[in-house]
Design a protein around this motif. Structure first.
Motif, PDB file in Angstrom:
ATOM      1  N   ASP A  38      -7.649 -42.031  19.288  1.00 15.90           N
ATOM      2  CA  ASP A  38      -9.026 -42.531  19.379  1.00 15.90           C
ATOM      3  C   ASP A  38      -9.488 -42.612  20.834  1.00 15.90           C
ATOM      4  OD1 ASP A  38      -9.098 -42.729  16.616  1.00 15.90           O
ATOM      5  OD2 ASP A  38      -8.603 -44.878  16.620  1.00 15.90           O
ATOM      6  N   VAL A  39      -8.582 -43.015  21.713  1.00 15.24           N
ATOM      7  CA  VAL A  39      -8.904 -43.079  23.144  1.00 15.24           C
ATOM      8  C   VAL A  39      -9.188 -41.672  23.663  1.00 15.24           C
ATOM      9  CG1 VAL A  39      -8.034 -43.643  25.454  1.00 15.24           C
ATOM     10  CG2 VAL A  39      -7.578 -45.196  23.534  1.00 15.24           C
ATOM     11  N   ILE A  40      -8.367 -40.716  23.269  1.00  8.92           N
ATOM     12  CA  ILE A  40      -8.576 -39.334  23.709  1.00  8.92           C
ATOM     13  C   ILE A  40      -9.925 -38.811  23.234  1.00  8.92           C
ATOM     14  CG2 ILE A  40      -7.772 -36.943  23.435  1.00  8.92           C
ATOM     15  CD1 ILE A  40      -4.901 -38.128  23.404  1.00  8.92           C
ATOM     16  N   HIS A  41     -10.271 -39.078  21.981  1.00 11.05           N
ATOM     17  CA  HIS A  41     -11.574 -38.623  21.469  1.00 11.05           C
ATOM     18  C   HIS A  41     -12.720 -39.210  22.290  1.00 11.05           C
ATOM     19  CE1 HIS A  41     -10.256 -36.284  18.080  1.00 11.05           C
ATOM     20  NE2 HIS A  41      -9.586 -37.299  17.560  1.00 11.05           N
ATOM     21  N   GLN A  42     -12.611 -40.469  22.628  1.00 18.27           N
ATOM     22  CA  GLN A  42     -13.673 -41.113  23.407  1.00 18.27           C
ATOM     23  C   GLN A  42     -13.696 -40.551  24.834  1.00 18.27           C
ATOM     24  OE1 GLN A  42     -15.714 -43.205  21.732  1.00 18.27           O
ATOM     25  NE2 GLN A  42     -17.042 -43.205  23.503  1.00 18.27           N
ATOM     26  N   SER A  43     -12.525 -40.294  25.390  1.00 20.35           N
ATOM     27  CA  SER A  43     -12.439 -39.695  26.717  1.00 20.35           C
ATOM     28  C   SER A  43     -13.062 -38.297  26.717  1.00 20.35           C
ATOM     29  CB  SER A  43     -10.974 -39.620  27.158  1.00 20.35           C
ATOM     30  OG  SER A  43     -10.863 -38.917  28.373  1.00 20.35           O
ATOM     31  N   GLN A  44     -12.841 -37.561  25.664  1.00 21.28           N
ATOM     32  CA  GLN A  44     -13.454 -36.231  25.551  1.00 21.28           C
ATOM     33  C   GLN A  44     -14.971 -36.325  25.485  1.00 21.28           C
ATOM     34  OE1 GLN A  44     -11.224 -34.850  22.130  1.00 21.28           O
ATOM     35  NE2 GLN A  44      -9.876 -33.612  23.422  1.00 21.28           N
ATOM     36  N   ALA A  45     -15.481 -37.378  24.889  1.00 19.78           N
ATOM     37  CA  ALA A  45     -16.930 -37.589  24.852  1.00 19.78           C
ATOM     38  C   ALA A  45     -17.472 -37.815  26.257  1.00 19.78           C
ATOM     39  CB  ALA A  45     -17.270 -38.767  23.938  1.00 19.78           C
ATOM     40  N   VAL A  46     -16.711 -38.538  27.081  1.00 22.29           N
ATOM     41  CA  VAL A  46     -17.114 -38.743  28.483  1.00 22.29           C
ATOM     42  C   VAL A  46     -17.180 -37.398  29.193  1.00 22.29           C
ATOM     43  CG1 VAL A  46     -16.445 -39.732  30.711  1.00 22.29           C
ATOM     44  CG2 VAL A  46     -16.077 -41.050  28.620  1.00 22.29           C
ATOM     45  N   GLN A  47     -16.144 -36.613  29.035  1.00 21.38           N
ATOM     46  CA  GLN A  47     -16.078 -35.319  29.703  1.00 21.38           C
ATOM     47  C   GLN A  47     -17.206 -34.389  29.252  1.00 21.38           C
ATOM     48  OE1 GLN A  47     -11.925 -33.789  29.812  1.00 21.38           O
ATOM     49  NE2 GLN A  47     -11.407 -35.861  29.126  1.00 21.38           N
ATOM     50  N   LYS A  48     -17.509 -34.403  27.970  1.00 20.31           N
ATOM     51  CA  LYS A  48     -18.597 -33.572  27.450  1.00 20.31           C
ATOM     52  C   LYS A  48     -19.935 -34.019  28.047  1.00 20.31           C
ATOM     53  CE  LYS A  48     -20.797 -31.859  23.297  1.00 20.31           C
ATOM     54  NZ  LYS A  48     -21.805 -32.468  22.506  1.00 20.31           N
ATOM     55  N   ALA A  49     -20.150 -35.312  28.102  1.00 18.68           N
ATOM     56  CA  ALA A  49     -21.398 -35.830  28.659  1.00 18.68           C
ATOM     57  C   ALA A  49     -21.543 -35.426  30.125  1.00 18.68           C
ATOM     58  CB  ALA A  49     -21.457 -37.354  28.509  1.00 18.68           C
TER      59      ALA A  49
END
Length: 90
Positions: A38-49
């Motif tokens: 779940d942390v990785i998914h949220q981190s990926q959202a940061v990177q995408k943004a």
């Protein structure tokens, strides 16, 4: 100072706020020992943004700064600056 139409600046600020929100969520998740995936998914959202921010800034740069450089005969500098961005992404 780089030229940025107001709507472009608003788009950049909006996307940065999205990234900031995702990053705050990642921090909270880590502090609360959230499930790693779940942390990785949220981190990926940061990177995408942030990638979306980069795309908007680059688009603005091409429309304004590169256009001006080409009109002023600074072709090599304009190309070198843009190429440097892609070299750093490797």
């Amino acid at each position: 100072m780089a030229y940025r139409p107001q709507d472009t600046k608003e788009r950049i600020v909006h996307r940065l706020k999205i990234a900031q929100g995702h990053l705050k969520k990642v921090l909270t998740m880590v502090e609360q020992d959230a499930y790693c995936i779940d942390v990785i998914h949220q981190s990926q959202a940061v990177q995408k943004a942030l990638k979306e921010v980069d795309a908007v800034v680059l688009e603005n740069h091409l429309h304004c700064c590169v256009k001006d450089a080409l009109q002023n005969g600074n072709h090599e500098q304009a190309v070198a600056e843009v190429m440097e961005i892609f070299k750093k992404n490797k």
